[in-house]
Design a protein around this motif. Structure first.
Motif, short mmCIF file in Angstrom:
data_model
loop_
_atom_site.label_atom_id
_atom_site.label_comp_id
_atom_site.label_asym_id
_atom_site.label_seq_id
_atom_site.Cartn_x
_atom_site.Cartn_y
_atom_site.Cartn_z
N SER A 43 2.58 24.30 32.98
CA SER A 43 3.03 23.80 31.67
C SER A 43 3.38 24.98 30.76
N ALA A 44 3.69 24.68 29.50
CA ALA A 44 3.95 25.74 28.51
C ALA A 44 2.76 26.67 28.41
N ALA A 45 1.56 26.07 28.45
CA ALA A 45 0.34 26.87 28.34
C ALA A 45 0.21 27.82 29.54
N THR A 46 0.62 27.36 30.75
CA THR A 46 0.54 28.23 31.94
C THR A 46 1.49 29.41 31.81
N VAL A 47 2.70 29.14 31.29
CA VAL A 47 3.66 30.24 31.08
C VAL A 47 3.09 31.24 30.07
N GLY A 48 2.47 30.70 29.01
CA GLY A 48 1.81 31.56 28.02
C GLY A 48 0.70 32.38 28.66
N LEU A 49 -0.06 31.75 29.54
CA LEU A 49 -1.18 32.42 30.22
C LEU A 49 -0.67 33.52 31.14
N PHE A 50 0.45 33.25 31.83
CA PHE A 50 1.04 34.25 32.72
C PHE A 50 1.49 35.46 31.91
N SER A 51 2.10 35.18 30.76
CA SER A 51 2.54 36.24 29.85
C SER A 51 1.34 37.08 29.43
N PHE A 52 0.25 36.38 29.14
CA PHE A 52 -1.01 37.00 28.72
C PHE A 52 -1.53 37.91 29.84
N GLN A 237 8.04 39.31 20.20
CA GLN A 237 8.06 39.31 21.66
C GLN A 237 7.91 37.92 22.29
N PRO A 238 6.95 37.09 21.81
CA PRO A 238 6.77 35.77 22.43
C PRO A 238 7.99 34.85 22.27
N ILE A 239 8.87 35.17 21.33
CA ILE A 239 10.09 34.35 21.18
C ILE A 239 10.92 34.46 22.47
N PHE A 240 10.91 35.66 23.08
CA PHE A 240 11.62 35.84 24.35
C PHE A 240 10.85 35.24 25.52
N SER A 241 9.54 35.52 25.56
CA SER A 241 8.78 35.18 26.78
C SER A 241 8.29 33.74 26.81
N VAL A 242 8.09 33.10 25.65
CA VAL A 242 7.55 31.74 25.63
C VAL A 242 8.53 30.73 25.01
N VAL A 243 9.02 31.02 23.81
CA VAL A 243 9.86 30.06 23.08
C VAL A 243 11.19 29.80 23.79
N LEU A 244 11.88 30.89 24.17
CA LEU A 244 13.21 30.74 24.75
C LEU A 244 13.21 29.93 26.06
N PRO A 245 12.38 30.29 27.08
CA PRO A 245 12.43 29.49 28.32
C PRO A 245 12.07 28.02 28.08
N LEU A 246 11.12 27.79 27.15
CA LEU A 246 10.67 26.43 26.90
C LEU A 246 11.76 25.61 26.19
N PHE A 247 12.34 26.21 25.15
CA PHE A 247 13.43 25.56 24.39
C PHE A 247 14.58 25.26 25.35
N TYR A 248 14.85 26.21 26.22
CA TYR A 248 15.95 26.08 27.19
C TYR A 248 15.71 24.88 28.11
N LYS A 249 14.49 24.80 28.64
CA LYS A 249 14.17 23.74 29.60
C LYS A 249 14.08 22.35 28.94
#
Length: 418
Positions: A43-52, A237-249
């Motif tokens: 989910s979005a949270a998993t992508v956030g966690l991977f970034s983390f 930074q999170p705008i690239f790694s979290v917001v953009l892929p999520l908004f895109y999908k």
């Protein structure tokens, strides 16, 4: 002297080659990770966690890596971390080939890679000023940033195409091999390690760290830059790694390959930005002019980005139109060009202000402080995105950034004139 200069340049070329090869491999793998995680049921949270997981371990090891980079042979550190990284990633490729890959294993692998990256980074940054002259630093940093841009530019396009056709195993394999090649390239660098006296044990490491901290705090401009980047990175930074892929999908109707193009556009901006900085400010030893230009472009592009996300504008332009995609691409390109106008001159400034015996420590502490906010920013965005509409989040972040820039630039000019 002529002979020495030529050898130095060969060293710099080998240094650049090593960086470029492993950066390309990494970006081929990393850019497709959010897509793979979502496809694998994350989910979005998993992508956030991977970034983390990609960021935190590196930050935790940074201060010790800096002490190591000032005590040990920087070249040895670079070669060993590259070879071990290759082993870990090729291990992931094998697990994936056997069809035994899980999100837990992926996160675990990412944590190990991140730790190794944390050891590698301060050593490379500390080594660069020994391979080129003081007056060449801005040019050299702009070359490093440009090549990094180029390798990251190739990454997403190759990565998304390979992922769509062959799946994740091939991406791990390519990245693993790239680290092997990078290590081999670095082994050929002719580099003399200057040994210095230092106390042994935990107390010695602590003393070294404190020395580095004192050096940073004593330099008013470097310490101000640290606070500024801490806040900036955690918001942007999170705008690239979290917001953009999520908004895109979730909001746009383009295929995955187009996401690869957007990532490439981001990097194209980085490339253009670093080349321009090298051309116009390469001989210049000031960082204030490019810094101001960068801040202004960044604010403008963030405002436009948040406007593009508003539902009414999305509706009018169409969420699958060429026009919308083109506008988004131009804004993202400006966005990352602005980052280079800020980053390259600041890095050269710190390298000029710091003596060789402190170099790795200063970069590791600066790196730890400036990037410290990124993983928490990513986690926070991940949590807030489940509750608040994406356009309001980005608009709020933009307004905050405007306030921060205004305060920072005015306080910096006060220090500068003193």
């Amino acid at each position: 002297m002529k002979r020495e200069k030529r050898v130095f340049n060969i060293n710099f070329i080998l240094y650049l080659m090593g960086r470029m090869i492993s950066d390309t491999g990494t970006s081929i793998q990393m850019m497709t990770m959010p897509l793979y995680i979502i496809d694998a049921g994350g989910s979005a949270a998993t992508v956030g966690l991977f970034s983390f997981a990609s960021l935190v371990p590196a930050l935790l090891i940074y201060p010790f890596a800096g002490v190591l980079g000032d005590r040990m042979n920087r070249k040895t550190i670079m070669v060993i971390t590259d070879f071990v990284s290759a082993g870990v990633i090729l291990g992931l490729a094998f697990i994936s080939y056997l069809d035994k890959m899980s999100l837990t294993l992926l996160l675990l692998g990412q944590i190990i890679i991140s730790l190794l990256n944390g050891l590698f980074d301060p050593a490379t940054r500390g080594m660069l000023p020994q391979l080129v002259g003081q007056d060449e630093l801005t040019k050299a940093n702009s070359k490093v940033a440009s090549l990094r841009g180029l390798s990251v530019l190739l990454g997403p396009v190759i990565g998304t195409a390979l992922y769509a056709n062959f799946g994740i195993t091939v991406l791990f394999l390519i990245n693993g091999i790239s680290f092997l090649l990078s290590g081999i390239s670095e082994m050929m660098i002719r580099y003399k390690h200057v040994k210095r006296e230092s106390a042994e044990g935990i107390s010695g490491i602590a003393a070294d760290l404190l020395e580095g901290m004192r050096f940073i705090l004593a330099n008013k401009i470097i310490s101000k830059l640290c606070y500024f980047f801490l806040v900036l990175y955690s918001l942007i930074q999170p705008i690239f790694s979290v917001v953009l892929p999520l908004f895109y999908k979730t909001h746009l109707n383009y295929p995955d390959t187009q996401y690869g193009y957007l990532q490439s556009i981001l990097v194209l901006g980085m490339l253009v930005g670093s080349v321009f900085v090298g051309l116009f400010f390469g001989k210049d030893n000031t960082m204030f002019t490019p810094l101001k230009i960068g801040c202004n472009i960044l604010i403008g592009s963030m405002l436009m980005f948040s406007l593009l996300m508003f539902p009414n504008i999305l509706f009018v332009l169409g969420n699958d139109s060429i026009l919308y995609f083109a506008l988004l691409a131009v804004i993202l390109c400006l966005f990352s060009a602005a980052n280079m106008f800020i980053n390259v001159p600041v890095q050269s400034f710190i390298q000029r202000e710091t003596s060789n015996e402190y170099m790795s420590r200063v970069f590791s502490i600066v790196g730890m402080i400036t990037r410290g906010g990124m993983p928490f920013g990513a986690l926070l965005y991940g949590i807030v995105l489940d509750r608040v509409e994406v356009h309001w989040i980005v608009l709020g972040a933009t307004l905050l950034v405007i306030l921060i820039f205004a305060g920072f630039l005015s306080s910096l000019s006060v220090v500068h004139h003193h």
